[in-house]
Design an enzyme around this catalytic site. Structure first.
Site, PDB file in Angstrom:
ATOM      1  N   HIS A 216       0.840  -1.206   0.000  1.00  0.00           N
ATOM      2  CA  HIS A 216       0.000   0.000   0.000  1.00  0.00           C
ATOM      3  C   HIS A 216       0.873   1.254   0.000  1.00  0.00           C
ATOM      4  O   HIS A 216       0.651   2.181  -0.803  1.00  0.00           O
ATOM      5  CB  HIS A 216      -0.910  -0.011   1.230  1.00  0.00           C
ATOM      6  N   GLU A 217       1.865   1.306   0.893  1.00  0.00           N
ATOM      7  CA  GLU A 217       2.718   2.488   0.979  1.00  0.00           C
ATOM      8  C   GLU A 217       3.535   2.677  -0.297  1.00  0.00           C
ATOM      9  O   GLU A 217       3.754   3.808  -0.743  1.00  0.00           O
ATOM     10  CB  GLU A 217       3.647   2.377   2.193  1.00  0.00           C
TER      11      GLU A 217
ATOM     12  N   HIS B 189       1.695   4.511  -3.078  1.00  0.00           N
ATOM     13  CA  HIS B 189       1.759   5.982  -3.086  1.00  0.00           C
ATOM     14  C   HIS B 189       2.961   6.462  -3.895  1.00  0.00           C
ATOM     15  O   HIS B 189       2.862   7.438  -4.652  1.00  0.00           O
ATOM     16  CB  HIS B 189       1.870   6.515  -1.659  1.00  0.00           C
TER      17      HIS B 189
ATOM     18  N   GLU C  27      -5.604   7.297  -1.129  1.00  0.00           N
ATOM     19  CA  GLU C  27      -5.486   6.122  -0.261  1.00  0.00           C
ATOM     20  C   GLU C  27      -6.220   4.925  -0.867  1.00  0.00           C
ATOM     21  O   GLU C  27      -5.743   3.787  -0.780  1.00  0.00           O
ATOM     22  CB  GLU C  27      -6.040   6.435   1.128  1.00  0.00           C
TER      23      GLU C  27
END
Length: 416
Positions: free
Chosen positions: A276-277, A280, A356
């Site tokens: 997920h990070e 970004h 997000e």
């Protein structure tokens, strides 16, 4: 001015009571068809945890909604009591150089605002202990606050000095020159934050689990993230919450995991969070946010330019502010910026929620394991005592992420 302050006080009390009633009486609820699903907190939280998550979230949200207007009240109090003008008079009487006058003025103003905000800050610190989110000692918390005070001062003093220098040199175009100067300054802070600012508060060490490090770097290579730096940070001495992130730019890009995340999550759950990070980074969210912030800063400076002139012209004589270039006008600038930040937060959070969600989509594409994702989100809710489906006002005003019930529902129904 007395009438203005009375009206402001009355509105602040009415607003605070209304917010409290709304947040303390609006029940937590899920759509009926989600009862018993993985998004239902009763399926992964004990009844006590569900109750604690509700209470902690609501009180924390009340503190936030009240905190913004309280900050405005503090600046108005400093102005109304003539403290800003007195600080200016003091620094002008004891110091000759303009830079050191600014330095002393900023220190006096920052100390005053910090002192007035301390009761609310301490209550927030106490609240986290009551609900088991924080295990930080008072001494450690105060040490961080003192560090924060001086770090803020060191960074703020030259900026304020340059601001008033530019205002004096270019009274009609200072907003433009300040905006142009803010762009390289923001890039500079993004570059130095991981290696200069963050270590002031936390101890970073290379990730000790070499197998996990290899798997994270393999994931980073798949996401085209050019770094070999994976760190763990000792957050367990301060909090029980979980987190991980990718930050920095260029050669300072690094992957960071809180040690609480390493202690409380399984390896596949950690890798999902990292995916997920990394999303970004791969989706260039930081670059887009930076570009967006550039234009927001421009808009904010224009608003400050016009409102500052109007406010000083209308109220300066009551506050002892002679003109816009008067150092005593600094609380007016901070007040305007605080109001702008508060009222534009729903817009900022709407954009953040989109990013997000995109990072969640990327993580699912990279890992493609809905069960792991669901477990991860559930543990994040438990460890952070997060309300799974908060009231609409909270979601749209405060949430930079989709609600946990939305995130769990998305990964549950995910199909590649």
């Amino acid at each position: 001015m007395r009438k203005f302050y009375l009206i402001f006080t009355a509105l602040f009390i009415i607003y605070s009571v209304a917010i409290g009633i709304y947040l303390l009486t609006t029940p937590s609820s899920l759509p009926p068809d989600l009862k018993g699903s993985p998004a239902d907190p009763t399926t992964f939280m004990s009844p006590e945890q569900v109750e604690q998550a509700y209470a902690f979230s609501r009180i924390k949200n009340i503190l936030f909604f009240i905190g913004g207007p309280l900050e405005w009240a503090i600046y108005l109090l400093i102005l109304g009591l003539g403290l800003s003008a007195k600080f200016r008079d003091v620094v002008e009487s004891v110091i000759k150089g303009s830079f050191w006058r600014v330095a002393l003025f900023v220190l006096l103003l920052t100390f005053t605002t910090t002192l007035l905000q301390f009761p609310l800050d301490y209550y927030a610190f106490h609240l986290k202990h009551v609900y088991g989110i924080s295990n930080e000692t008072f001494n450690s918390w105060m040490t961080d606050n003192i560090k924060g005070f001086w770090v803020s001062a060191v960074l703020t003093i030259p900026i304020v000095w340059l601001l008033y220098l530019v205002i004096r040199k270019s009274p009609k175009r200072w907003w433009l020159w300040c905006w142009l100067g803010s762009i390289p300054l923001s890039l500079f802070f993004m570059f130095i934050q991981p290696v200069v600012l963050d270590p002031i508060y936390h101890k970073f060490t290379p990730l000790q689990d070499q197998q996990l490090k290899k798997e994270i770097l393999d994931l980073a290579a798949e996401a085209h993230i050019p770094t070999e730096k994976v760190y763990q940070v000792d957050m367990s001495r301060k909090t029980n919450a979980l987190n991980a992130y990718v930050n920095g730019i260029g050669s300072n890009t690094r992957i960071v995991l809180w040690d609480t995340t390493l202690q409380k999550l399984k390896k596949d759950e950690i890798l999902f969070i990292m995916a997920h990070e990394m999303g970004h980074y791969t989706l260039h969210h930081m670059a887009w946010l930076f570009l967006g912030s550039i234009f927001m800063v421009l808009a904010a400076l224009l608003v400050v330019y016009y409102l500052l002139r109007w406010t000083v012209r209308s109220c300066g004589k009551y506050w002892g502010i002679h003109q816009v270039t008067d150092l005593a006008s600094l609380p007016v600038i901070l007040l305007i910026l605080s109001v702008l930040s508060f009222i534009t937060m729903p817009i900022q959070n709407t954009v953040s929620r989109q990013y997000e969600h995109a990072a969640d989509v990327y993580a699912m594409q990279l890992r493609n394991d809905p069960d792991v994702a669901i477990r991860t989100f559930q543990k994040l809710a438990v460890e952070g005592l997060s309300e799974v489906n908060p009231p609409a006002l909270v979601k749209y005003a405060l949430y930079g992420h989709p609600t946990l019930h939305e995130r769990i529902l998305y990964v549950k129904n995910y199909s590649k």
